[in-house]
Design a protein around this motif. Structure first.
Motif, PDB file in Angstrom:
ATOM      1  N   PRO A  15       5.552  79.826 -45.776  1.00 25.12           N
ATOM      2  CA  PRO A  15       5.706  79.244 -44.403  1.00 25.12           C
ATOM      3  C   PRO A  15       5.945  77.686 -44.669  1.00 25.12           C
ATOM      4  N   SER A  16       5.274  77.029 -45.764  1.00 21.13           N
ATOM      5  CA  SER A  16       5.354  75.715 -46.145  1.00 21.13           C
ATOM      6  C   SER A  16       6.888  75.542 -46.429  1.00 21.13           C
ATOM      7  N   ASN A  98      -1.970  77.583 -26.245  1.00 23.36           N
ATOM      8  CA  ASN A  98      -3.089  78.324 -26.076  1.00 23.36           C
ATOM      9  C   ASN A  98      -3.117  79.799 -26.771  1.00 23.36           C
ATOM     10  N   TRP A  99      -2.251  80.160 -27.622  1.00 24.36           N
ATOM     11  CA  TRP A  99      -2.270  81.507 -28.235  1.00 24.36           C
ATOM     12  C   TRP A  99      -1.326  81.376 -29.467  1.00 24.36           C
ATOM     13  N   THR A 100      -1.555  82.291 -30.491  1.00 21.59           N
ATOM     14  CA  THR A 100      -0.709  82.249 -31.655  1.00 21.59           C
ATOM     15  C   THR A 100      -0.540  83.931 -31.754  1.00 21.59           C
ATOM     16  N   TRP A 101      -0.459  83.960 -33.311  1.00 19.42           N
ATOM     17  CA  TRP A 101      -0.445  85.327 -33.726  1.00 19.42           C
ATOM     18  C   TRP A 101      -1.384  85.693 -34.845  1.00 19.42           C
ATOM     19  N   GLN A 102      -1.590  86.933 -35.041  1.00 18.15           N
ATOM     20  CA  GLN A 102      -2.343  87.588 -36.222  1.00 18.15           C
ATOM     21  C   GLN A 102      -1.372  88.486 -37.118  1.00 18.15           C
ATOM     22  N   VAL A 103      -0.792  88.161 -38.152  1.00 19.19           N
ATOM     23  CA  VAL A 103       0.242  88.866 -38.857  1.00 19.19           C
ATOM     24  C   VAL A 103       0.138  89.264 -40.224  1.00 19.19           C
ATOM     25  N   PRO A 104       0.678  90.501 -40.360  1.00 18.93           N
ATOM     26  CA  PRO A 104       0.967  90.790 -41.847  1.00 18.93           C
ATOM     27  C   PRO A 104       1.833  89.945 -42.298  1.00 18.93           C
ATOM     28  N   ARG A 105       1.521  88.986 -43.642  1.00 15.98           N
ATOM     29  CA  ARG A 105       2.169  88.296 -44.033  1.00 15.98           C
ATOM     30  C   ARG A 105       3.627  88.419 -44.583  1.00 15.98           C
ATOM     31  N   ALA A 106       3.421  89.613 -45.209  1.00 12.76           N
ATOM     32  CA  ALA A 106       4.629  90.230 -45.673  1.00 12.76           C
ATOM     33  C   ALA A 106       5.420  90.082 -44.983  1.00 12.76           C
ATOM     34  N   ASP A 107       5.555  90.852 -43.841  1.00 14.53           N
ATOM     35  CA  ASP A 107       6.582  90.795 -42.515  1.00 14.53           C
ATOM     36  C   ASP A 107       6.785  89.316 -41.988  1.00 14.53           C
ATOM     37  N   PHE A 108       5.772  88.623 -41.806  1.00 14.22           N
ATOM     38  CA  PHE A 108       5.866  87.447 -41.022  1.00 14.22           C
ATOM     39  C   PHE A 108       6.869  86.500 -42.120  1.00 14.22           C
ATOM     40  N   ASP A 109       6.449  86.378 -43.466  1.00 14.43           N
ATOM     41  CA  ASP A 109       7.077  85.505 -44.222  1.00 14.43           C
ATOM     42  C   ASP A 109       8.407  85.949 -44.343  1.00 14.43           C
ATOM     43  N   ASN A 110       8.685  87.408 -44.374  1.00  8.87           N
ATOM     44  CA  ASN A 110      10.141  87.868 -44.458  1.00  8.87           C
ATOM     45  C   ASN A 110      11.158  87.181 -43.528  1.00  8.87           C
ATOM     46  N   ILE A 111      10.443  87.509 -42.339  1.00  8.98           N
ATOM     47  CA  ILE A 111      11.276  87.041 -41.152  1.00  8.98           C
ATOM     48  C   ILE A 111      11.748  85.504 -41.089  1.00  8.98           C
ATOM     49  N   LEU A 112      10.948  84.556 -41.664  1.00 11.69           N
ATOM     50  CA  LEU A 112      10.788  83.371 -41.865  1.00 11.69           C
ATOM     51  C   LEU A 112      12.057  82.865 -42.743  1.00 11.69           C
ATOM     52  N   VAL A 113      12.041  83.717 -43.945  1.00 17.40           N
ATOM     53  CA  VAL A 113      13.041  83.358 -45.078  1.00 17.40           C
ATOM     54  C   VAL A 113      14.419  83.886 -44.735  1.00 17.40           C
ATOM     55  N   ASN A 114      14.326  85.242 -43.951  1.00 17.69           N
ATOM     56  CA  ASN A 114      15.777  85.460 -43.592  1.00 17.69           C
ATOM     57  C   ASN A 114      16.464  84.689 -42.418  1.00 17.69           C
ATOM     58  N   GLU A 115      15.623  83.950 -41.716  1.00 16.78           N
ATOM     59  CA  GLU A 115      16.009  83.291 -40.925  1.00 16.78           C
ATOM     60  C   GLU A 115      16.755  81.954 -41.402  1.00 16.78           C
ATOM     61  N   VAL A 307      -2.338  78.185 -43.170  1.00 14.43           N
ATOM     62  CA  VAL A 307      -0.927  78.414 -42.731  1.00 14.43           C
ATOM     63  C   VAL A 307      -0.381  77.195 -42.001  1.00 14.43           C
ATOM     64  N   THR A 308      -1.490  76.583 -41.189  1.00 12.11           N
ATOM     65  CA  THR A 308      -1.168  75.678 -40.182  1.00 12.11           C
ATOM     66  C   THR A 308      -1.076  74.322 -40.943  1.00 12.11           C
ATOM     67  N   PHE A 309      -2.047  74.187 -41.894  1.00 11.75           N
ATOM     68  CA  PHE A 309      -2.039  73.019 -42.908  1.00 11.75           C
ATOM     69  C   PHE A 309      -0.869  73.061 -43.675  1.00 11.75           C
ATOM     70  N   ALA A 310      -0.292  74.354 -44.084  1.00  8.15           N
ATOM     71  CA  ALA A 310       0.810  74.497 -44.896  1.00  8.15           C
ATOM     72  C   ALA A 310       2.296  74.018 -44.048  1.00  8.15           C
ATOM     73  N   THR A 311       2.253  74.308 -42.922  1.00  5.83           N
ATOM     74  CA  THR A 311       3.463  73.954 -41.891  1.00  5.83           C
ATOM     75  C   THR A 311       3.210  72.727 -41.594  1.00  5.83           C
ATOM     76  N   GLU A 312       2.168  72.113 -41.169  1.00  5.57           N
ATOM     77  CA  GLU A 312       2.033  70.567 -40.802  1.00  5.57           C
ATOM     78  C   GLU A 312       2.396  69.931 -41.950  1.00  5.57           C
ATOM     79  N   SER A 313       1.954  70.006 -43.099  1.00  9.75           N
ATOM     80  CA  SER A 313       2.335  69.037 -44.275  1.00  9.75           C
ATOM     81  C   SER A 313       3.844  69.339 -44.634  1.00  9.75           C
ATOM     82  N   ALA A 314       4.164  70.388 -44.502  1.00  5.56           N
ATOM     83  CA  ALA A 314       5.758  70.749 -44.682  1.00  5.56           C
ATOM     84  C   ALA A 314       6.655  69.774 -43.928  1.00  5.56           C
ATOM     85  N   LEU A 315       6.264  69.824 -42.531  1.00  6.87           N
ATOM     86  CA  LEU A 315       7.145  69.362 -41.748  1.00  6.87           C
ATOM     87  C   LEU A 315       6.791  67.685 -41.706  1.00  6.87           C
ATOM     88  N   LYS A 316       5.657  67.169 -42.261  1.00  4.54           N
ATOM     89  CA  LYS A 316       5.504  65.952 -42.299  1.00  4.54           C
ATOM     90  C   LYS A 316       6.276  65.200 -43.283  1.00  4.54           C
TER      91      LYS A 316
END
Ligand code: FAD
Length: 416
Positions: A15-16, A98-115, A307-316
């Motif tokens: 995700p980062s 107010n919400w987010t997801w609970q995710v199997p990371r194999a699927d989640f990360d695969n969607i991100l990288v394909n996108e 994951v949130t720290f991973a994406t926050e730091s990456a965006l920054k």
């Protein structure tokens, strides 16, 4: 393979790495991602925080995730003995998701990288960074090994290291330092949730607190499987014998609340274990490079902040770097390191106070204080940069002070 010349090399497609790549690609830079493994690949870190939705939205990665119908996470439940502490992200101090997801990371990360590939990012799988040379002016030559074992060079103006537990630059540049978080380990796996109850109970993310140092997570996915994991001191995790399946199955017996639901649930793979998972570095950036996500720092899974720290730091990093590559003057210390350390410090306090027992005192004290709960809920949603929240601004004192007051009140009522 001949040498490659680019603006930015990103190491790792978690995700980062994907958030950094998406942002820089949107800004038109010549970037490349190298990823050691083949996706989809397993990684732990399945309970997200609302704050990371802001990051995915900003870089254009939210819609592809929405289409996957992951289980919605609207809060988090903590159990200890018969007391239940339920956080609802719609009741928090700071405005935000107010919400987010609970995710199997194999699927989640695969969607991100394909996108990001769909958007035009060049990603090489099974390409592993094995060496690096950074010149005084920040220009770098990175040695990468391809799937056939051949090495080639990537010349980049800047490297973003998002290699997670690979911790590529901390290892190669000697940036590791011991974490200040008490040492803990974890065993975890996925089961087919054959006894999942109907309704909300079946889908709730829960942290079942067994004692001050030991807890058990339950993260149900929308595909009918559930992630289960134990976290405890090394001595606790080491006290179970056998394979990781046998150890996890014996550990289940410690959870009165969940034993019946999971005792016959088939494990979907041999559970994994991680020892002393907390990591830290001496510096978050240097001339020509920056570290993001787990490559920089990992505290503890108890508040799902990874994951949130991973994406926050990456965006920054991506934002500061965009300015630098466009010739603007930037202050990495102020604009990146201090910003990130501020959020890390808040979570570090909460993690440490969890294991001192002070935070658990606040969570499980009855009656609850609704104002305090809203403020802590905003922290647990990942909004740890909001100084209007007293539990952010005075994090180092308030948890301790409130726990102390509760203990005094309890002593007083016991002496009557
Ligand atoms: P990763 O997702 O690990 O991605 C890094 C990528 O870099 C990998 O794909 C890897 O293959 C690649 N890579 C590594 N080395 C190289 C190399 N040499 N060359 C090229 N590529 C390389 N976080 C949460 O948010 N919620 C949770 O519930 C949660 N639970 C956790 C439970 C446990 C027990 C632990 C230990 C952690 C947990 N985390 C959780 C933390 C979470 O796992 C990480 O914070 C998150 O995955 C970090 O994302 P990342 O993008 O930095 O790294």
């Amino acid at each position: 393979m001949s040498d490659i010349h680019i603006d930015v090399l990103i190491i790792g497609a978690g995700p980062s790495g994907c958030v950094a790549a998406a942002y820089l690609n949107n800004k038109g830079f010549n970037i490349k991602v190298v990823e050691k493994s083949v996706f989809p690949r397993f990684v732990i870190g399945e309970s997200l925080l609302p704050r990371c939705m802001d990051h995915f939205e900003e870089v254009g990665l939210l819609e592809c995730l929405k289409a996957a119908n992951f289980e919605i996470k609207r809060g988090a439940r903590f159990l200890r003995d018969d007391v239940v502490c339920n956080f609802d992200f719609s009741k928090k101090h700071t405005d935000g998701w107010n919400w987010t997801w609970q995710v199997p990371r194999a699927d989640f990360d695969n969607i991100l990288v394909n996108e990001i590939i769909k958007k035009g990012v060049d990603v090489s799988f099974q390409h592993e960074v094995v060496g690096v040379n950074i010149a005084d002016d920040g220009a770098s030559t990175t040695i990468v090994k391809d799937p056939d074992g051949n090495e080639y060079n990537i010349h980049a103006k800047f490297i973003i290291d998002s290699s997670g537990y690979g911790r590529v630059l901390p290892r190669l540049l000697d940036l590791e330092k011991p974490s200040t978080i008490p040492e803990h380990s974890s065993i975890f796996g996925h089961v087919k949730d054959i006894n999942r109850p109907e309704g909300e109970e079946g889908t709730l993310i829960t942290f079942d607190v067994l004692d001050k140092d030991t807890w058990f997570w339950v993260i149900p996915f929308s595909n009918g499987n559930t992630s289960l994991g134990f976290v405890g001191k090394n001595e606790f995790i080491d006290s179970f014998e056998g394979t990781t399946s046998e150890r996890l199955q014996t550990m289940f017996k410690q959870s009165d609340y969940y034993y019946k639901r999971f005792k016959d649930a088939p494990l979907l793979f041999e559970p994994k274990s991680i020892r002393n998972y907390s990591k830290a570095v001496k510096q978050f950036y240097g001339k020509g490079f920056a570290l993001t996500g787990n490559s920089a720092e990992f505290l503890d899974p108890v508040f799902s902040s990874g994951v949130t720290f991973a994406t926050e730091s990456a965006l920054k990093v991506a934002k500061v770097l965009t300015k630098e590559l466009r010739g603007e003057t930037v202050n990495w210390e102020e604009d990146y390191a201090n910003y990130i350390k501020k959020g890390v410090d808040v979570f570090a306090t909460y993690v440490k106070e969890w294991y001192t027992g002070n935070l658990q005192t606040l969570f499980f004290h009855r009656p609850e204080n609704p104002e305090v709960k809203k403020q802590i809920c905003a922290v647990l949603a990942g909004y740890v940069w909001d100084d209007t929240n007293p539990f952010v601004k005075k994090h180092d004192r308030l948890v301790k002070t409130f726990a102390h007051l509760i203990h005094m009140e309890q002593e007083k009522s016991e002496s009557i």
